[in-house]
Motif scaffolding. Structure first.
Motif, PDB file in Angstrom:
ATOM      1  N   ASP A 161       0.830  -1.210   0.000  1.00 17.54           N
ATOM      2  CA  ASP A 161       0.000   0.000   0.000  1.00 17.54           C
ATOM      3  C   ASP A 161       0.864   1.259   0.000  1.00 17.54           C
ATOM      4  O   ASP A 161       0.566   2.227  -0.704  1.00 17.54           O
ATOM      5  N   GLN A 162       1.923   1.256   0.779  1.00 14.92           N
ATOM      6  CA  GLN A 162       2.820   2.410   0.845  1.00 14.92           C
ATOM      7  C   GLN A 162       3.446   2.679  -0.519  1.00 14.92           C
ATOM      8  O   GLN A 162       3.479   3.822  -0.984  1.00 14.92           O
ATOM      9  N   VAL A 163       3.904   1.640  -1.175  1.00 17.80           N
ATOM     10  CA  VAL A 163       4.516   1.793  -2.497  1.00 17.80           C
ATOM     11  C   VAL A 163       3.487   2.289  -3.506  1.00 17.80           C
ATOM     12  O   VAL A 163       3.793   3.149  -4.341  1.00 17.80           O
ATOM     13  N   ALA A 164       2.259   1.795  -3.430  1.00 17.22           N
ATOM     14  CA  ALA A 164       1.205   2.241  -4.353  1.00 17.22           C
ATOM     15  C   ALA A 164       0.921   3.732  -4.174  1.00 17.22           C
ATOM     16  O   ALA A 164       0.767   4.469  -5.157  1.00 17.22           O
ATOM     17  N   VAL A 165       0.865   4.187  -2.937  1.00 19.37           N
ATOM     18  CA  VAL A 165       0.634   5.620  -2.671  1.00 19.37           C
ATOM     19  C   VAL A 165       1.802   6.448  -3.209  1.00 19.37           C
ATOM     20  O   VAL A 165       1.606   7.495  -3.829  1.00 19.37           O
ATOM     21  N   LEU A 166       3.013   5.980  -2.979  1.00 20.05           N
ATOM     22  CA  LEU A 166       4.196   6.701  -3.472  1.00 20.05           C
ATOM     23  C   LEU A 166       4.215   6.745  -4.997  1.00 20.05           C
ATOM     24  O   LEU A 166       4.563   7.769  -5.585  1.00 20.05           O
ATOM     25  N   GLU A 167       3.832   5.672  -5.649  1.00 21.63           N
ATOM     26  CA  GLU A 167       3.793   5.659  -7.113  1.00 21.63           C
ATOM     27  C   GLU A 167       2.764   6.657  -7.640  1.00 21.63           C
ATOM     28  O   GLU A 167       3.029   7.374  -8.610  1.00 21.63           O
ATOM     29  N   ARG A 168       1.609   6.728  -6.989  1.00 21.10           N
ATOM     30  CA  ARG A 168       0.599   7.721  -7.404  1.00 21.10           C
ATOM     31  C   ARG A 168       1.121   9.146  -7.214  1.00 21.10           C
ATOM     32  O   ARG A 168       0.869  10.020  -8.028  1.00 21.10           O
ATOM     33  N   GLU A 169       1.840   9.359  -6.131  1.00 24.55           N
ATOM     34  CA  GLU A 169       2.334  10.710  -5.804  1.00 24.55           C
ATOM     35  C   GLU A 169       3.494  11.132  -6.704  1.00 24.55           C
ATOM     36  O   GLU A 169       3.541  12.266  -7.184  1.00 24.55           O
ATOM     37  N   PHE A 170       4.452  10.231  -6.932  1.00 22.05           N
ATOM     38  CA  PHE A 170       5.700  10.605  -7.603  1.00 22.05           C
ATOM     39  C   PHE A 170       5.889   9.989  -8.989  1.00 22.05           C
ATOM     40  O   PHE A 170       6.836  10.338  -9.685  1.00 22.05           O
ATOM     41  N   GLY A 171       5.013   9.074  -9.382  1.00 21.33           N
ATOM     42  CA  GLY A 171       5.201   8.361 -10.642  1.00 21.33           C
ATOM     43  C   GLY A 171       6.232   7.259 -10.452  1.00 21.33           C
ATOM     44  O   GLY A 171       6.927   7.189  -9.436  1.00 21.33           O
ATOM     45  N   ARG A 172       6.328   6.389 -11.444  1.00 19.82           N
ATOM     46  CA  ARG A 172       7.259   5.258 -11.309  1.00 19.82           C
ATOM     47  C   ARG A 172       8.709   5.714 -11.249  1.00 19.82           C
ATOM     48  O   ARG A 172       9.488   5.229 -10.434  1.00 19.82           O
ATOM     49  N   ALA A 173       9.075   6.641 -12.110  1.00 17.66           N
ATOM     50  CA  ALA A 173      10.469   7.119 -12.097  1.00 17.66           C
ATOM     51  C   ALA A 173      10.789   7.794 -10.764  1.00 17.66           C
ATOM     52  O   ALA A 173      11.874   7.604 -10.208  1.00 17.66           O
ATOM     53  N   GLY A 174       9.855   8.578 -10.249  1.00 15.45           N
ATOM     54  CA  GLY A 174      10.069   9.238  -8.966  1.00 15.45           C
ATOM     55  C   GLY A 174      10.192   8.246  -7.828  1.00 15.45           C
ATOM     56  O   GLY A 174      11.029   8.405  -6.926  1.00 15.45           O
ATOM     57  N   LEU A 175       9.370   7.195  -7.862  1.00 14.62           N
ATOM     58  CA  LEU A 175       9.443   6.156  -6.838  1.00 14.62           C
ATOM     59  C   LEU A 175      10.782   5.416  -6.903  1.00 14.62           C
ATOM     60  O   LEU A 175      11.414   5.157  -5.876  1.00 14.62           O
ATOM     61  N   VAL A 176      11.233   5.100  -8.106  1.00 17.36           N
ATOM     62  CA  VAL A 176      12.530   4.434  -8.256  1.00 17.36           C
ATOM     63  C   VAL A 176      13.644   5.343  -7.741  1.00 17.36           C
ATOM     64  O   VAL A 176      14.554   4.895  -7.028  1.00 17.36           O
ATOM     65  N   GLU A 177      13.581   6.635  -8.085  1.00 20.01           N
ATOM     66  CA  GLU A 177      14.604   7.576  -7.605  1.00 20.01           C
ATOM     67  C   GLU A 177      14.609   7.657  -6.086  1.00 20.01           C
ATOM     68  O   GLU A 177      15.668   7.599  -5.451  1.00 20.01           O
ATOM     69  N   LEU A 178      13.429   7.783  -5.492  1.00 21.98           N
ATOM     70  CA  LEU A 178      13.334   7.879  -4.035  1.00 21.98           C
ATOM     71  C   LEU A 178      13.890   6.617  -3.382  1.00 21.98           C
ATOM     72  O   LEU A 178      14.684   6.690  -2.433  1.00 21.98           O
ATOM     73  N   THR A 179      13.509   5.463  -3.906  1.00 21.62           N
ATOM     74  CA  THR A 179      13.991   4.192  -3.366  1.00 21.62           C
ATOM     75  C   THR A 179      15.513   4.107  -3.468  1.00 21.62           C
ATOM     76  O   THR A 179      16.189   3.733  -2.499  1.00 21.62           O
TER      77      THR A 179
END
Length: 195
Positions: free
Chosen positions: A136-154
């Protein structure tokens, strides 16, 4: 003093001295983790190239989001060097460093935006032992930042975990880059307060 001493200029080699000089010009001093890593010349270069690559590639997220997550990771691990250096970098980038003293209150503090709160919570979940990241946390982050943003944050949280844990293990502590911010005392490696 670190558990392994920094390689002095006289022993750093010609190219090492050049890198040290460039670091002094950019940061005012040679970052101690690089000077300690100079004992292993191939890893020194790998770290240098990696750091420059991450710096240039991490451009999808707003700097405030990325840097607050990295800062949080450093405080949770307890790397005073990373907190010191990271605070200086934020200050030089024009980011608000005064709010860093309130990082433990991020969930309710108006000093942090909703996007920053998500990034900080993710840094906590990734840095916890064992890791507590949820679908759920990853899904929220993907909605907020997009896939590229989520990968960058990770990636940036993972990189900071590597840096902070390595520095902590080698006894590399704050170097005086930014005395305005210090690692809160009494924090264990899992981020909980100790007596």
């Amino acid at each position: 003093m670190p558990r392994i001493p920094a390689v002095p200029d006289a022993e750093a080699g010609v190219v090492g001295r050049l890198v040290y000089r460039l670091a002094r010009r950019r940061f005012g001093s040679v970052p101690e983790p690089f000077a300690v890593a100079r004992h292993h010349r191939k890893l020194f270069w790998a770290a240098l190239v990696s750091e420059l690559g991450w710096e240039r590639a991490a451009t999808v997220l707003p700097a405030t989001v990325r840097e607050i997550a990295v800062y949080r990771t450093a405080t949770v691990v307890g790397c005073s060097w990373c907190v010191d250096f990271g605070t200086m970098l934020q200050r030089l980038s024009g980011l608000d460093v005064d709010r860093l003293a309130h990082i433990d209150e991020y969930a309710t503090s108006p000093l942090f935006s909703p996007a920053e709160r998500l990034a900080i919570a993710y840094a906590d979940a990734m840095t916890a032992q064992p890791m507590t990241v949820t679908d759920d946390q990853v899904a929220v982050l993907e909605r907020e930042f997009g896939r590229a943003g989520l990968v960058e944050l990770t990636q940036m949280i993972a990189v900071e975990n590597m840096r902070a844990r390595g520095n902590h293990a080698l006894g590399i502590t704050d170097q005086g880059f930014d005395a305005a911010c210090a690692v809160p005392q009494g924090r264990s490696l899992d981020g909980s307060r100790t007596p």
